[in-house]
Design a protein around this motif. Structure first.
Motif, PDB file in Angstrom:
ATOM      1  N   LEU A  76       0.831  -1.203   0.000  1.00 57.37           N
ATOM      2  CA  LEU A  76       0.000   0.000   0.000  1.00 57.37           C
ATOM      3  C   LEU A  76       0.865   1.252   0.000  1.00 57.37           C
ATOM      4  O   LEU A  76       2.003   1.225   0.471  1.00 57.37           O
ATOM      5  CB  LEU A  76      -0.906   0.010   1.233  1.00 57.37           C
ATOM      6  CG  LEU A  76      -1.968  -1.081   1.309  1.00 57.37           C
ATOM      7  CD1 LEU A  76      -2.573  -1.142   2.707  1.00 57.37           C
ATOM      8  CD2 LEU A  76      -3.053  -0.846   0.264  1.00 57.37           C
ATOM      9  N   PRO A  77       0.347   2.369  -0.509  1.00 59.64           N
ATOM     10  CA  PRO A  77       1.094   3.627  -0.411  1.00 59.64           C
ATOM     11  C   PRO A  77       1.408   3.944   1.052  1.00 59.64           C
ATOM     12  O   PRO A  77       0.651   3.605   1.964  1.00 59.64           O
ATOM     13  CB  PRO A  77       0.125   4.656  -1.007  1.00 59.64           C
ATOM     14  CG  PRO A  77      -0.772   3.855  -1.907  1.00 59.64           C
ATOM     15  CD  PRO A  77      -0.926   2.517  -1.254  1.00 59.64           C
ATOM     16  N   GLU A  78       2.521   4.592   1.281  1.00 57.69           N
ATOM     17  CA  GLU A  78       2.992   4.814   2.648  1.00 57.69           C
ATOM     18  C   GLU A  78       1.975   5.561   3.502  1.00 57.69           C
ATOM     19  O   GLU A  78       1.807   5.272   4.695  1.00 57.69           O
ATOM     20  CB  GLU A  78       4.317   5.587   2.620  1.00 57.69           C
ATOM     21  CG  GLU A  78       4.947   5.742   3.982  1.00 57.69           C
ATOM     22  CD  GLU A  78       6.341   6.344   3.904  1.00 57.69           C
ATOM     23  OE1 GLU A  78       6.949   6.550   4.964  1.00 57.69           O
ATOM     24  OE2 GLU A  78       6.816   6.600   2.779  1.00 57.69           O
ATOM     25  N   ALA A  79       1.270   6.521   2.922  1.00 58.12           N
ATOM     26  CA  ALA A  79       0.331   7.330   3.698  1.00 58.12           C
ATOM     27  C   ALA A  79      -1.092   6.775   3.694  1.00 58.12           C
ATOM     28  O   ALA A  79      -1.992   7.365   4.297  1.00 58.12           O
ATOM     29  CB  ALA A  79       0.313   8.759   3.160  1.00 58.12           C
ATOM     30  N   TYR A  80      -1.306   5.630   3.033  1.00 56.80           N
ATOM     31  CA  TYR A  80      -2.671   5.093   2.928  1.00 56.80           C
ATOM     32  C   TYR A  80      -3.163   4.606   4.291  1.00 56.80           C
ATOM     33  O   TYR A  80      -2.416   3.996   5.067  1.00 56.80           O
ATOM     34  CB  TYR A  80      -2.716   3.940   1.928  1.00 56.80           C
ATOM     35  CG  TYR A  80      -4.107   3.347   1.778  1.00 56.80           C
ATOM     36  CD1 TYR A  80      -5.025   3.899   0.898  1.00 56.80           C
ATOM     37  CD2 TYR A  80      -4.500   2.255   2.550  1.00 56.80           C
ATOM     38  CE1 TYR A  80      -6.301   3.380   0.783  1.00 56.80           C
ATOM     39  CE2 TYR A  80      -5.778   1.728   2.438  1.00 56.80           C
ATOM     40  CZ  TYR A  80      -6.674   2.289   1.554  1.00 56.80           C
ATOM     41  OH  TYR A  80      -7.941   1.777   1.449  1.00 56.80           O
ATOM     42  N   PHE A  81      -4.439   4.856   4.557  1.00 57.12           N
ATOM     43  CA  PHE A  81      -5.079   4.428   5.809  1.00 57.12           C
ATOM     44  C   PHE A  81      -6.519   4.062   5.495  1.00 57.12           C
ATOM     45  O   PHE A  81      -7.313   4.918   5.102  1.00 57.12           O
ATOM     46  CB  PHE A  81      -5.026   5.580   6.830  1.00 57.12           C
ATOM     47  CG  PHE A  81      -5.331   5.165   8.241  1.00 57.12           C
ATOM     48  CD1 PHE A  81      -4.366   4.551   9.022  1.00 57.12           C
ATOM     49  CD2 PHE A  81      -6.577   5.400   8.788  1.00 57.12           C
ATOM     50  CE1 PHE A  81      -4.638   4.186  10.335  1.00 57.12           C
ATOM     51  CE2 PHE A  81      -6.862   5.041  10.082  1.00 57.12           C
ATOM     52  CZ  PHE A  81      -5.889   4.428  10.865  1.00 57.12           C
ATOM     53  N   HIS A  82      -6.884   2.776   5.634  1.00 57.91           N
ATOM     54  CA  HIS A  82      -8.228   2.347   5.267  1.00 57.91           C
ATOM     55  C   HIS A  82      -9.250   2.996   6.195  1.00 57.91           C
ATOM     56  O   HIS A  82      -9.099   2.957   7.424  1.00 57.91           O
ATOM     57  CB  HIS A  82      -8.341   0.823   5.338  1.00 57.91           C
ATOM     58  CG  HIS A  82      -9.602   0.299   4.737  1.00 57.91           C
ATOM     59  ND1 HIS A  82     -10.715   0.023   5.498  1.00 57.91           N
ATOM     60  CD2 HIS A  82      -9.943   0.007   3.454  1.00 57.91           C
ATOM     61  CE1 HIS A  82     -11.673  -0.433   4.708  1.00 57.91           C
ATOM     62  NE2 HIS A  82     -11.228  -0.435   3.472  1.00 57.91           N
ATOM     63  N   PRO A  83     -10.299   3.603   5.645  1.00 51.52           N
ATOM     64  CA  PRO A  83     -11.213   4.400   6.460  1.00 51.52           C
ATOM     65  C   PRO A  83     -12.075   3.598   7.436  1.00 51.52           C
ATOM     66  O   PRO A  83     -12.633   4.169   8.371  1.00 51.52           O
ATOM     67  CB  PRO A  83     -12.087   5.109   5.423  1.00 51.52           C
ATOM     68  CG  PRO A  83     -12.025   4.235   4.213  1.00 51.52           C
ATOM     69  CD  PRO A  83     -10.646   3.655   4.209  1.00 51.52           C
ATOM     70  N   VAL A  84     -12.205   2.293   7.235  1.00 54.64           N
ATOM     71  CA  VAL A  84     -13.033   1.475   8.127  1.00 54.64           C
ATOM     72  C   VAL A  84     -12.163   0.654   9.068  1.00 54.64           C
ATOM     73  O   VAL A  84     -12.317   0.698  10.295  1.00 54.64           O
ATOM     74  CB  VAL A  84     -13.969   0.554   7.315  1.00 54.64           C
ATOM     75  CG1 VAL A  84     -14.802  -0.317   8.253  1.00 54.64           C
ATOM     76  CG2 VAL A  84     -14.868   1.375   6.397  1.00 54.64           C
TER      77      VAL A  84
END
Length: 415
Positions: A292-300
């Motif tokens: 995943l991209p370094e700054a990605y954060f799944h919203p759920v």
């Protein structure tokens, strides 16, 4: 012919020690392991189980209940008073959310909002949940209208594509509701929203939506106790089998939900005490996070590169490895977790690790950090309340005072 089957602690009028032994053996836990978790000797555990010494005091009983993953104190003590160790107090908005879930909107003159409008409101709701220290209050205020509007959108959809899109939105609304309902005193409501989320997700036929619903359904099973570990594993395996063929070319959100499910498999394995399996699943989940991209954060699910350190702490804690929990906590960086409730949850897991490692003062200080990040997270967390309650009866005056002060902040004691 006499039966050699293990007695049922819920059916027979057994004394405390017998119940403790039966529940320990059902978890596959040796006296040596239980003694280590309690800071006692194996001989002491045997004496309690054989009724050779009196039943321990309330603080030790609570520690035994936590070590044995007993959800209600009555299961261990045999007393008729029901005390659920892991269910928090009812939130003031729980009644309104329950009414919206239970309503049957068959007739109405109101026009459903467009699905795009529902999606925008959902995005704002998830964002508010992650950013607010009082996330249950925020989410609880939004849920009743979201539930009603999403139900209405499904009923009024005229084209198959619109109907599936509305079902996907409805499934996610129920997923949001499960976050609100979790650890509150209404297990039946939690199961209703978890199962409705999965039904709507299957109707939507959307991989990401199905993955979210499965992730939460597996948690509902696992948190219901050892008898539900197999169903939790079955849900996780089926969801991963469904998603795995899609992963080579998957969007970030689909890859993230698959990674979250992989970790859930490790979480359940840790609850079973399966050390190798737990860490293998964590390793696979970490590999997915690294894609995943370094700054990605799944919203759920909060799945991301940043969350893997927190997940490692959880695995070690669930395996009752105090020293490893503390080592993993030193490696994890809570500041990189953008979600306030998830950051608070990580602090609680760290506190559990410090408690297991015999560092109660550090555990209390870490719980204070959890309270600072998100007061509503710690208020509804059974593990946090258990540690606070235990240390409020400490023989060390300063520690007892710190625990009592924190109990007042959390709402466990009157000021």
């Amino acid at each position: 012919m006499p039966s050699v089957a293990t007695p049922d602690p819920y059916a027979d009028p057994l004394v405390f020690g017998q119940r403790m032994q039966i529940l320990r053996e059902r978890r596959g836990m040796s006296r040596v392991v239980l003694a280590g978790l309690l800071g006692r000797s194996p001989a002491w555990v045997k004496q309690v189980e054989k009724g050779q010494i009196q039943a321990p005091g309330v603080d030790t009983v609570l520690r035994i209940a936590q070590a044995l993953r007993v959800r209600a104190l009555s299961d261990l003590t045999g007393l008729p008073v029901h005390v659920d160790l892991f269910a928090g107090p009812g939130h003031p908005r729980l009644t309104a959310v329950r009414a919206a879930v239970d309503a049957l909107p068959l007739t109405t003159d109101r026009q459903a909002p467009p699905v795009e409008h529902l999606r925008a409101r959902l995005a704002r709701a998830w964002s508010a949940r992650h950013s607010s220290p009082h996330h249950r209050e925020v989410v609880g205020s939004l849920l009743p209208d979201l539930i009603r509007d999403a139900q209405l959108a499904v009923r009024q959809a005229e084209q198959p594509a619109d109907w599936r899109a509305a079902q996907a939105a409805l499934s996610e609304v129920y997923s949001l509701a499960q976050f609100f309902v979790a650890y509150q005193p209404d297990a039946a409501l939690l199961w209703r929203v978890a199962e409705r989320s999965m039904v709507a997700a299957q109707q939507a036929d959307d991989p990401h939506t199905v993955g979210i619903a499965a992730w939460l359904l597996a948690q509902a099973h696992r948190d219901s106790g050892p008898a539900h570990y197999d169903p939790a594993d079955a849900v996780t395996r089926e969801a991963l089998a469904y998603l795995t063929p899609l992963l080579p070319d998957a969007r970030d959100d689909v890859l993230a939900i698959a990674g979250a499910l992989e970790f859930e498999a490790g979480y359940t394995a840790a609850r079973r005490g399966e050390t190798g399996a737990a860490w293998r699943h964590w390793d696979v989940a970490r590999e997915m996070a690294d894609r995943l991209p370094e700054a990605y954060f799944h919203p759920v699910t909060s799945f991301s590169r940043a969350i893997m350190g927190a997940h490692a702490v959880t695995v070690a804690v669930e395996l009752h490895q105090g020293g490893e929990s503390v080592r993993q906590a030193a490696r994890a960086d809570a500041a990189t977790i953008p979600s306030r409730p998830r950051r608070a949850r990580h602090r609680i897991e760290e506190a559990r690790g410090f408690q297991l490692d015999g560092q109660p003062d550090v555990a209390l200080a870490t719980l204070a950090q959890a309270h600072e990040a998100a007061p509503e997270t710690i208020r509804y967390n059974g593990y946090a309340r258990s540690i606070i309650l235990e240390e409020s009866e400490s023989r060390v005056a300063a520690r007892r005072q710190r625990a009592s002060d924190l109990a007042v902040k959390v709402g466990m004691l009157a000021a």
